[in-house]
Design an enzyme around this catalytic site. Structure first.
Site, PDB file in Angstrom:
ATOM      1  N   ASP A   1       0.848  -1.176   0.000  1.00 13.32           N
ATOM      2  CA  ASP A   1       0.000   0.000   0.000  1.00 13.32           C
ATOM      3  C   ASP A   1       0.893   1.238   0.000  1.00 13.32           C
ATOM      4  O   ASP A   1       1.717   1.428   0.888  1.00 13.32           O
ATOM      5  CB  ASP A   1      -0.843  -0.040   1.291  1.00 13.32           C
TER       6      ASP A   1
ATOM      7  N   TYR B   1      -0.920  10.235  -3.408  1.00  9.37           N
ATOM      8  CA  TYR B   1      -0.987  11.456  -4.205  1.00  9.37           C
ATOM      9  C   TYR B   1      -0.023  12.507  -3.669  1.00  9.37           C
ATOM     10  O   TYR B   1       0.584  13.266  -4.435  1.00  9.37           O
ATOM     11  CB  TYR B   1      -2.415  12.016  -4.212  1.00  9.37           C
TER      12      TYR B   1
ATOM     13  N   ARG C   1      -0.810  15.086   9.142  1.00  9.64           N
ATOM     14  CA  ARG C   1      -1.706  14.313  10.016  1.00  9.64           C
ATOM     15  C   ARG C   1      -1.408  14.583  11.481  1.00  9.64           C
ATOM     16  O   ARG C   1      -2.281  14.511  12.335  1.00  9.64           O
ATOM     17  CB  ARG C   1      -1.574  12.814   9.723  1.00  9.64           C
TER      18      ARG C   1
ATOM     19  N   ASP D   1      -3.165   2.632  -5.975  1.00  5.61           N
ATOM     20  CA  ASP D   1      -1.988   2.665  -5.095  1.00  5.61           C
ATOM     21  C   ASP D   1      -1.832   1.428  -4.215  1.00  5.61           C
ATOM     22  O   ASP D   1      -1.189   1.468  -3.184  1.00  5.61           O
ATOM     23  CB  ASP D   1      -2.041   3.911  -4.208  1.00  5.61           C
ATOM     24  N   GLU D   2      -2.429   0.343  -4.621  1.00  8.07           N
ATOM     25  CA  GLU D   2      -2.338  -0.890  -3.820  1.00  8.07           C
ATOM     26  C   GLU D   2      -2.154  -2.098  -4.721  1.00  8.07           C
ATOM     27  O   GLU D   2      -2.812  -2.190  -5.755  1.00  8.07           O
ATOM     28  CB  GLU D   2      -3.673  -1.164  -3.111  1.00  8.07           C
TER      29      GLU D   2
END
Length: 724
Positions: A18, A23, A60, A120-121
């Site tokens: 992952d 992005y 985050r 994206d995985e």
DNA sequence: ACGGGTTACACT
DNA sequence: TAGTGTAAC
């Protein structure tokens, strides 16, 4: 909804990889000065700073979340860097992220079967690589273990206070008394660590990974230690892991099903599921989902990693929220044109790069009806055969929209004047292309050419055949392969169709409509790159049997095509010479490239080679198609006959009457063959002995096989434009 | 009146 | 089949 699959008895090594806030990483690579800063990628900056679609780990820390607006993010993190998603044609353009995703896939697919799960995985089946390593160079003999592997998190490995974590990991990997399953995972650790380092080195992207014995557990693990770390799930740790895991952390249980489990069954953790007997779960959720639930509670999941590096469909869409809803047909058409342009571009890249073609075009829309009782009615999605060429896709998509709109407004649609309020609004539009198969080639251009206009009945044995041959027979009408690409067909019927079947539009709108049509239809005429044909050359030696069988198939198709034609379109052309020439002439309402003969010769030589596409090692398309495990039931390409999928009956009969007789006939000819045909055509498919069947001469067979076609005086080549 | 734009898949 | 719905990122 989820479905249970039996888990194979062999222990597999499965990884889920992952990308970390993908992005953002793509943007950081473009603008390295962003690295280390709190960053988020936003879409559409106008309204409240745009919507966040990816948030860096630095951001985050400040409490910035996806699903915040840009303005909100600025509040909690004033120094946040907001990067906009590129915009093209008035909509978000994700192509940069898509190609970055492909870079990653091409690296991750090096060590075993690889499934692109999203942009994206990926899932990897590393079983073979792990077994090989175990046999040849087992980790227990390894002196030095890579640093990256030592940073792995191994669930259930207890790190006592003060103990060296990496040393514990090293011991776990090196353990010589481990069982086979753990040893396989240890190999997985090393392989995945190496792959991740290669990804970083070659793309500058970091990723996280989970390594386990099935997809479900690998996926669960990949999210446990982010970013840039990997987590392993030895089978001994499964129960402990699942026991306290909130039910909606499980893939597939993040939605309504998970809610239902909680509220209806009192299941809050996966462990809570254990107390329910399989039958109880089946009773409540159906046989498939019930079994699936019972299995996942125990960490059992048998889903295979599909060998698929490429997406199965392409779509382009946009929402028009609230006040921005589209309220006139020309407005819808404008946006449809934009979406179709993008879609067409992507289809062309796919064709060019991967040698695949899509076969179905689907339109989705969301709409509201302001003043109506059943305003929660959904706008129906519609699909039709996909014809390549921007102009055609636009045309077809627009037709689909109108069909949907008529159904949606229910024929009593208010007549509107110009841009006046129409009573409905479109809040989202999207077009997508699906049923993507490897391009056909060679002899196939004949078969393909006959497709879509009638109902071929193949002489079975389809499932035995090479996938590429299978693909061939699914091609859209008017399409032939070759670097000059497809002829642009301007069939008059399509245009009359548009104008004559939109009775509810006023004059002004019709004008808008057709002018905007002619504006957009000039389309482009750039050639498909010649590289289209490269890559298939050079492997000419191929199984003759396959080729022969294939020709038989085309021949069968030929026969029935002719039969249908004869019955229903007699009046078209005077003579009924059962020659291939006549067939070509009478059959084809579309201009056929004058290069046909040339093309056939070219492709006849290449036939063997092209038939090998399905197996060529260096050809991704081949791998792609392997999962088409003999699904011969949909192979005959039945979906291709009918030109439009919407129901002709739904056209206002008075409108039908207003159409020129010619067009009425056309429409009937489209609809009726479909209606007459019995539902299961498998019965008919194998029957090639009908009294009406024409017998192909050996000359005809040569034509099909070797392209010894006499010069055909068909549409002048000036009639054709190519796309891509 | 939506986090937005894509994908995939099961069901019917 | 085509069309619908769910779920995921």
């Amino acid at each position: 909804m989820p479905v249970a699959k039996p888990e194979s008895s062999d222990s597999r090594v499965i990884a889920h990889v992952d990308m970390d806030c993908f992005y953002v990483q793509v943007e950081e690579r473009k603008q390295p000065q962003l690295r280390g800063l709190p960053t988020a990628v936003v879409q559409y900056n106008e309204w409240k700073g745009g919507a966040l679609i990816a948030v860096s780990y630095e951001a985050r820390k400040f409490g910035v979340k996806r699903s915040m607006r840009g303005a909100e993010a600025k509040e909690v993190c004033p120094q946040i860097q907001l990067v906009q998603v590129p915009v093209a044609r008035g909509k978000a353009d994700l192509n940069g992220y898509r190609s970055a995703g492909s870079e990653v896939v091409s690296i991750l697919s090096r060590r075993g079967r690889c499934e692109r799960a999203s942009i994206d995985e990926v899932y990897l089946d590393l079983t073979d690589a792990a077994e090989t390593m175990l046999a040849e160079n087992p980790p227990q003999n390894l002196e030095k273990i890579d640093e990256e592997a030592l940073k792995s998190h191994i669930l259930g490995l207890n790190n006592e206070d003060g103990s060296d974590v990496k040393e514990n990991v090293r011991e776990w990997i090196n353990r010589h008394n481990a069982d086979h399953r753990d040893k396989l995972l240890a190999c997985g650790i090393l392989i995945v660590a190496e792959l991740r380092m290669q990804v970083l080195k070659e793309t500058e992207f970091t990723c996280s990974a989970g390594i386990a014995h099935n997809k479900m557990l690998a996926k669960l693990a990949s999210g446990m230690n982010k970013p840039a770390q990997q987590t392993v799930v030895p089978s001994s740790s499964v129960n402990g892991l699942l026991n306290t895991l909130p039910i909606r952390k499980m893939k597939q249980l993040g939605g309504k099903l998970g809610i239902s489990l909680q509220t209806d069954m009192g299941v809050n953790t996966v462990g809570d599921l254990l107390q329910f007997p399989e039958e109880k779960l089946q009773e409540r959720y159906g046989i498939n989902t019930g079994t699936w639930l019972w299995n996942i509670a125990r960490g059992i999941s048998g889903e295979a990693v599909e060998g698929r590096l490429l997406p199965k469909s392409h779509g382009s869409g946009k929402t028009f929220p609230g006040p921005r809803a589209l309220k006139t047909v020309p407005a819808v058409q404008h946006w449809l044109n934009q979406l179709c342009e993008e879609l067409s571009e992507r289809l062309c890249s796919d064709l060019d790069q991967n040698k695949r073609m899509a076969n179905t075009l689907t339109l989705h829309a969301r709409a509201y009806k302001s003043s109506d009782s059943d305003s929660q009615k959904k706008f129906p999605s519609k699909s039709c055969p996909l014809r390549y060429g921007t102009g055609k896709i636009q045309e077809d998509a627009f037709n689909l929209f109108q069909a949907g709109l008529r159904e949606y407004i229910g024929f009593y649609g208010v007549k509107t004047q110009g841009s006046q309020y129409s009573g409905w609004g479109i809040t989202s539009l999207s077009v997508s292309a699906s049923k993507i198969v490897p391009i056909p080639s060679g002899t196939c251009s004949i078969a393909k050419y006959f497709h879509g206009q009638s109902t071929p009945h193949f002489s079975s044995m389809q499932s035995l055949d090479n996938v590429n041959a299978e693909a061939t027979l699914l091609l859209p009408p008017g399409v032939h392969s070759g670097s000059e690409c497809y002829s642009e067909l301007n069939s008059p019927k399509a245009e009359s169709w548009i104008e004559d079947t939109v009775p509810d539009l006023d004059l002004q709108e019709q004008k808008d409509l057709s002018s905007s049509l002619s504006k957009t239809q000039d389309g482009f005429t750039q050639d498909i790159s010649p590289s289209l044909l490269s890559g298939t050359e050079g492997c000419l030696e191929q199984n003759q049997n396959k080729q022969e069988r294939y020709i038989t198939k085309v021949e069968g198709q030929f026969k029935s095509e002719y039969k249908e034609r004869k019955g229903k379109r007699v009046k078209d052309k005077g003579t009924e010479t059962p020659s291939i020439l006549e067939l070509f002439k009478s059959y084809n309402p579309y201009p056929f490239g004058s290069s046909l003969s040339q093309e056939l010769k070219k492709t006849a030589q290449g036939t063997g080679a092209r038939l090998t596409i399905g197996h060529a090692e260096e050809n991704e398309v081949g791998k792609e198609e392997k999962p088409m495990h003999g699904s011969s039931s949909r192979d005959e390409g039945d979906g291709r006959r009918e030109v439009w999928s919407y129901n002709i009956d739904e056209i206002d009969p008075t409108v039908m009457d207003e159409l020129p007789q010619e067009i009425q006939d056309e429409i009937k000819a489209w609809v009726q063959p479909h209606k007459w045909r019995p539902n299961n055509n498998t019965a008919r498919r194998g029957c090639s002995n009908d009294a009406n069947d024409i017998i192909l001469t050996s000359e005809t067979r040569n034509v099909l096989a070797f392209g010894n076609l006499p010069d055909l005086d068909l549409a002048p080549s000036s009639d054709q434009a190519s796309f891509c």
